[in-house]
Enzyme design. Structure first.
Site, PDB file in Angstrom:
ATOM      1  N   TYR A  55       0.837  -1.208   0.000  1.00 15.40           N
ATOM      2  CA  TYR A  55       0.000   0.000   0.000  1.00 15.40           C
ATOM      3  C   TYR A  55       0.864   1.248   0.000  1.00 15.40           C
ATOM      4  O   TYR A  55       2.068   1.197   0.256  1.00 15.40           O
ATOM      5  CB  TYR A  55      -0.929   0.011   1.216  1.00 15.40           C
ATOM      6  N   ARG A  76       8.295   3.760  -4.852  1.00 15.19           N
ATOM      7  CA  ARG A  76       8.333   2.865  -3.697  1.00 15.19           C
ATOM      8  C   ARG A  76       7.282   1.776  -3.819  1.00 15.19           C
ATOM      9  O   ARG A  76       7.530   0.616  -3.458  1.00 15.19           O
ATOM     10  CB  ARG A  76       8.134   3.664  -2.410  1.00 15.19           C
ATOM     11  N   ARG A 123      -8.546 -19.839  -0.193  1.00 13.72           N
ATOM     12  CA  ARG A 123      -7.437 -19.649   0.739  1.00 13.72           C
ATOM     13  C   ARG A 123      -6.436 -20.807   0.674  1.00 13.72           C
ATOM     14  O   ARG A 123      -6.637 -21.873   1.270  1.00 13.72           O
ATOM     15  CB  ARG A 123      -7.962 -19.496   2.176  1.00 13.72           C
ATOM     16  N   HIS A 157      -1.880 -21.138   0.513  1.00 15.73           N
ATOM     17  CA  HIS A 157      -0.686 -20.340   0.685  1.00 15.73           C
ATOM     18  C   HIS A 157       0.027 -20.019  -0.629  1.00 15.73           C
ATOM     19  O   HIS A 157       0.565 -18.920  -0.797  1.00 15.73           O
ATOM     20  CB  HIS A 157       0.283 -21.040   1.648  1.00 15.73           C
ATOM     21  N   LYS A 174       6.563  -1.866   1.964  1.00 17.85           N
ATOM     22  CA  LYS A 174       5.385  -1.261   2.590  1.00 17.85           C
ATOM     23  C   LYS A 174       4.220  -2.236   2.443  1.00 17.85           C
ATOM     24  O   LYS A 174       3.318  -2.074   1.612  1.00 17.85           O
ATOM     25  CB  LYS A 174       5.068   0.094   1.963  1.00 17.85           C
ATOM     26  N   GLU A 232      12.985   3.058  13.715  1.00 17.26           N
ATOM     27  CA  GLU A 232      12.039   4.092  13.259  1.00 17.26           C
ATOM     28  C   GLU A 232      10.846   4.090  14.189  1.00 17.26           C
ATOM     29  O   GLU A 232      10.847   3.418  15.224  1.00 17.26           O
ATOM     30  CB  GLU A 232      11.623   3.835  11.815  1.00 17.26           C
ATOM     31  N   LEU A 291      11.598   1.616   6.677  1.00 18.18           N
ATOM     32  CA  LEU A 291      10.953   2.058   5.445  1.00 18.18           C
ATOM     33  C   LEU A 291      11.612   3.335   4.955  1.00 18.18           C
ATOM     34  O   LEU A 291      11.916   4.237   5.747  1.00 18.18           O
ATOM     35  CB  LEU A 291       9.466   2.310   5.704  1.00 18.18           C
TER      36      LEU A 291
END
Length: 278
Positions: A32, A51, A99, A101, A145, A177, A201
């Protein structure tokens, strides 16, 4: 007005729903970006998109669109919203599939919201905020991210319950961070922050601060530091897309110097505002 977008369709936010068999929902299998829009212009959009694409490659997410496609989509969404000051949340996941993996052979899913920007209280900028120190319990690839933010959430909640704004994360004795920010200290006129690595990040506002420091001849030092060094700093501040540049005046109940925002932090914030309106 606030609007939502998913896979080519604009939808009112109260009608936006994600199927249960969605990889982001079930596995955190996605990435995101949060992008701030000022006066209808997305700030440092190119850097955000760079990014985003880096994160996609890191998790082997097959994005067929390039940065120019996303730029057009974001600008279109801002136009449709009619908002001049807003925040965009853009999310890409591995799609809708039963679902399991292993990666499914399905199209990726792109969703987005555009909402009015939530402005910080002016008193926080004028007086500064407090923070706690918290063990960095996240995974080893924080440069991505990703949607996997539970350790961040838990640390931020702990800070909130102690009446603080942010948690400063520490790994192997060194500051990494914040839960949703980059952390800086000022010592003898120099700005210090943790070097880029897989452990943090590459913040967009962090990059803006570096550019500002270069323009106004403040030495920008990428160097790891301890909590003890943080306590001895002349100033401490955090940066993020939504907080911009925000002074930290207290850490774990200890005042940073006089417990007031410092001159360097204030100057960097003012220069960032000038950068925004260019």
């Amino acid at each position: 007005m606030s609007i939502g977008y998913i896979n080519g369709k604009y939808i009112p936010l109260d009608e936006l729903a994600i199927p249960i068999d969605e990889r982001g929902h079930q596995f955190g299998d996605g990435i995101y970006e949060v992008i701030r829009v000022y006066n209808r212009k997305a700030f440092m959009l190119d850097e955000h998109l760079e990014r985003l694409i880096t994160s996609a490659k890191a998790i082997k997410l097959p994005i067929e669109r390039d940065a120019s496609d996303f730029r057009l989509l974001i600008n279109e969404a801002v136009e449709k919203s009619g908002l001049s000051e807003c925040t965009i949340y853009l999310q890409i996941t591995r799609g809708f599939a039963p679902r399991k993996h292993l990666f499914p052979g399905v199209p990726i899913s792109i969703s987005m919201t555009v909402k009015p920007a939530s402005l910080l209280q002016q008193s926080l900028r004028e007086n500064g905020v407090s923070a706690i120190v918290h063990e960095d319990e996240r995974w080893a690839n924080c440069y991505i991210k990703s949607l996997n933010l539970l350790p961040n959430v838990l640390a931020r909640q702990t800070a909130y319950e102690k009446g603080c704004y942010e948690a400063i994360l520490v790994r192997d004795g060194m500051v990494t961070e914040g839960t949703s920010s980059n952390i800086f200290m000022v010592k003898k006129g120099k700005v210090y922050t943790t070097p880029l690595s897989k452990r943090i990040l590459a913040g967009i506002t962090r990059l803006a601060v570096r550019q500002i420091c270069e323009e106004i001849n403040i030495e920008f030092v990428e160097q790891s530091f301890t909590v003890e060094e943080l306590f001895q700093a002349d100033e401490v501040f955090l940066t993020s897309t939504t907080s911009e540049v925000l002074p930290i005046v207290e850490v774990d109940g200890q005042m940073v110097r006089a417990g007031k925002p410092g001159e360097v932090t204030s100057e960097l914030y003012q220069k960032l505002q000038q950068m925004i309106v260019r």
